[in-house]
Design a protein around this motif. Sequence first.
Motif, mmCIF file in Angstrom:
data_model
loop_
_atom_site.group_PDB
_atom_site.id
_atom_site.type_symbol
_atom_site.label_atom_id
_atom_site.label_comp_id
_atom_site.label_asym_id
_atom_site.label_seq_id
_atom_site.Cartn_x
_atom_site.Cartn_y
_atom_site.Cartn_z
ATOM 1 N N GLY A 89 -20.354 -4.765 -15.048
ATOM 2 C CA GLY A 89 -20.251 -3.369 -15.443
ATOM 3 C C GLY A 89 -19.485 -3.115 -16.714
ATOM 4 N N ASP A 90 -19.210 -4.172 -17.480
ATOM 5 C CA ASP A 90 -18.373 -3.992 -18.663
ATOM 6 C C ASP A 90 -19.118 -4.183 -19.985
ATOM 7 O OD1 ASP A 90 -18.812 -6.692 -18.218
ATOM 8 O OD2 ASP A 90 -16.838 -7.321 -18.943
ATOM 9 N N LYS A 91 -20.275 -4.864 -19.967
ATOM 10 C CA LYS A 91 -20.967 -5.217 -21.207
ATOM 11 C C LYS A 91 -22.439 -4.816 -21.149
ATOM 12 C CE LYS A 91 -17.693 -7.505 -23.505
ATOM 13 N NZ LYS A 91 -17.248 -7.146 -24.870
ATOM 14 N N ILE A 92 -22.984 -4.558 -22.332
ATOM 15 C CA ILE A 92 -24.413 -4.307 -22.522
ATOM 16 C C ILE A 92 -24.942 -5.358 -23.470
ATOM 17 C CG2 ILE A 92 -26.119 -2.702 -23.495
ATOM 18 C CD1 ILE A 92 -24.130 -0.428 -22.760
ATOM 19 N N ASN A 132 -19.547 -3.299 -25.681
ATOM 20 C CA ASN A 132 -18.882 -2.777 -24.496
ATOM 21 C C ASN A 132 -19.725 -1.663 -23.887
ATOM 22 O OD1 ASN A 132 -16.766 -4.560 -24.903
ATOM 23 N ND2 ASN A 132 -15.454 -3.035 -25.904
ATOM 24 N N ILE A 133 -19.459 -1.314 -22.659
ATOM 25 C CA ILE A 133 -20.241 -0.323 -21.950
ATOM 26 C C ILE A 133 -20.221 1.033 -22.650
ATOM 27 C CG2 ILE A 133 -18.407 0.500 -20.424
ATOM 28 C CD1 ILE A 133 -21.947 -0.370 -19.227
ATOM 29 N N ILE A 173 -27.408 -4.263 -18.544
ATOM 30 C CA ILE A 173 -25.966 -4.188 -18.299
ATOM 31 C C ILE A 173 -25.509 -5.371 -17.457
ATOM 32 C CG2 ILE A 173 -24.120 -2.772 -17.306
ATOM 33 C CD1 ILE A 173 -25.935 -0.341 -17.753
ATOM 34 N N MET A 219 -26.550 2.826 -14.904
ATOM 35 C CA MET A 219 -25.145 2.571 -15.221
ATOM 36 C C MET A 219 -24.350 2.326 -13.936
ATOM 37 S SD MET A 219 -24.932 2.866 -18.595
ATOM 38 C CE MET A 219 -23.317 3.369 -19.162
#
Length: 347
Positions: A165-168, A184-185, A161, A96
């Motif tokens: 750093g905002d989406k999976i 979203n994360i 990811i 993460m």
Amino acid sequence: MICFLLPINAKAQTGDSLLQTGENHFKNIVQLTTGGDNAEAYFGFDNEHITFQRRNPKEGVNCDQIFFGSLPKKGEPFKYKLVSTGKGRTTCAYLMPDHKHFLYASTHAAADTCPPEPDRKVIKKYVWPVYSSYDIYVADFKGKIVKQLTNTPGYDAEATISPRGDKIVFTSIRNGDIDIYTMNIDGSNVKQITNTLGYDGGACFSPDGKKIVWRASRPETAEEIKEYKDLLAEGLVMPTHMEVFIANADGTDVHQVTHLGKANWAPAFTPNGKKIVFASDYEYERGFPFNLYLINLDGTGLERISHDGSFDAFPMFSPDGKKFIFSSNRHNGGGHDTNVFICDWVD
């Protein structure tokens, strides 16, 4: 059940013997793991840590579990430790952005034991299981699960990811077919990205987070469609015919990149986002070995970059573009062990 929780030190193997003739993009190669099956090693956002999955019955790791380690400096051993629960089977871990947690898929909620492997001698086909008990979790490096991101019936796994750093992006069978989704994360705002019949999986983002690349099967004839659906009903997929696709991160502008036949999979973008690295067996009639290749986004400029003659797969670049990591059967004494290797990348 895992019989150890303490950090493990693996003596890093180095030397020109790890390189094969023609591997001109690799320099200063190091073997990080020794023994068992080690694969799907992914860099963290800091370029200094990785997660990977490992199975080694000799150590009591009877099915894949997730391990975390710091990349060694020259001459130092590779130190890694178990960070999944040690229960069930796990896959596809990714660090993460906060440098404190990682996400991964696991079957542990259904059972502590390893789920059954498909009997390929009975099925008479090479198949992968897509266990319905897989869900995606976030945990800390002590193994404590802090959040469950998916909780729908059926397979949820293969999460990575965005560099932003905002989406999976992940793979799910929640609609009855195996498709790619984003969220979203924090697990909110789930959106379906692919909707064509076939197995869509193993997706990852481009360095700018604007595109995704993935592997997909596309059954077309009535016979192929029946075979695909029949296997899927048994929780199985046959990964022997897959091609590499790209699209915008919202699923628009889908393009098929490879048209090679056989199994083309484990794709990832190069650091500049202009090429894709992937594994393929397309050069071999019997479906083996697997080598690594580079290709332009428009499907031109195919270049073979690994030459071991056994199994090279699961390639990935460090975020800063300096390092390259992959799994290989090389240097295993003629056995079946798959280990993780890292090297400097040479353009």
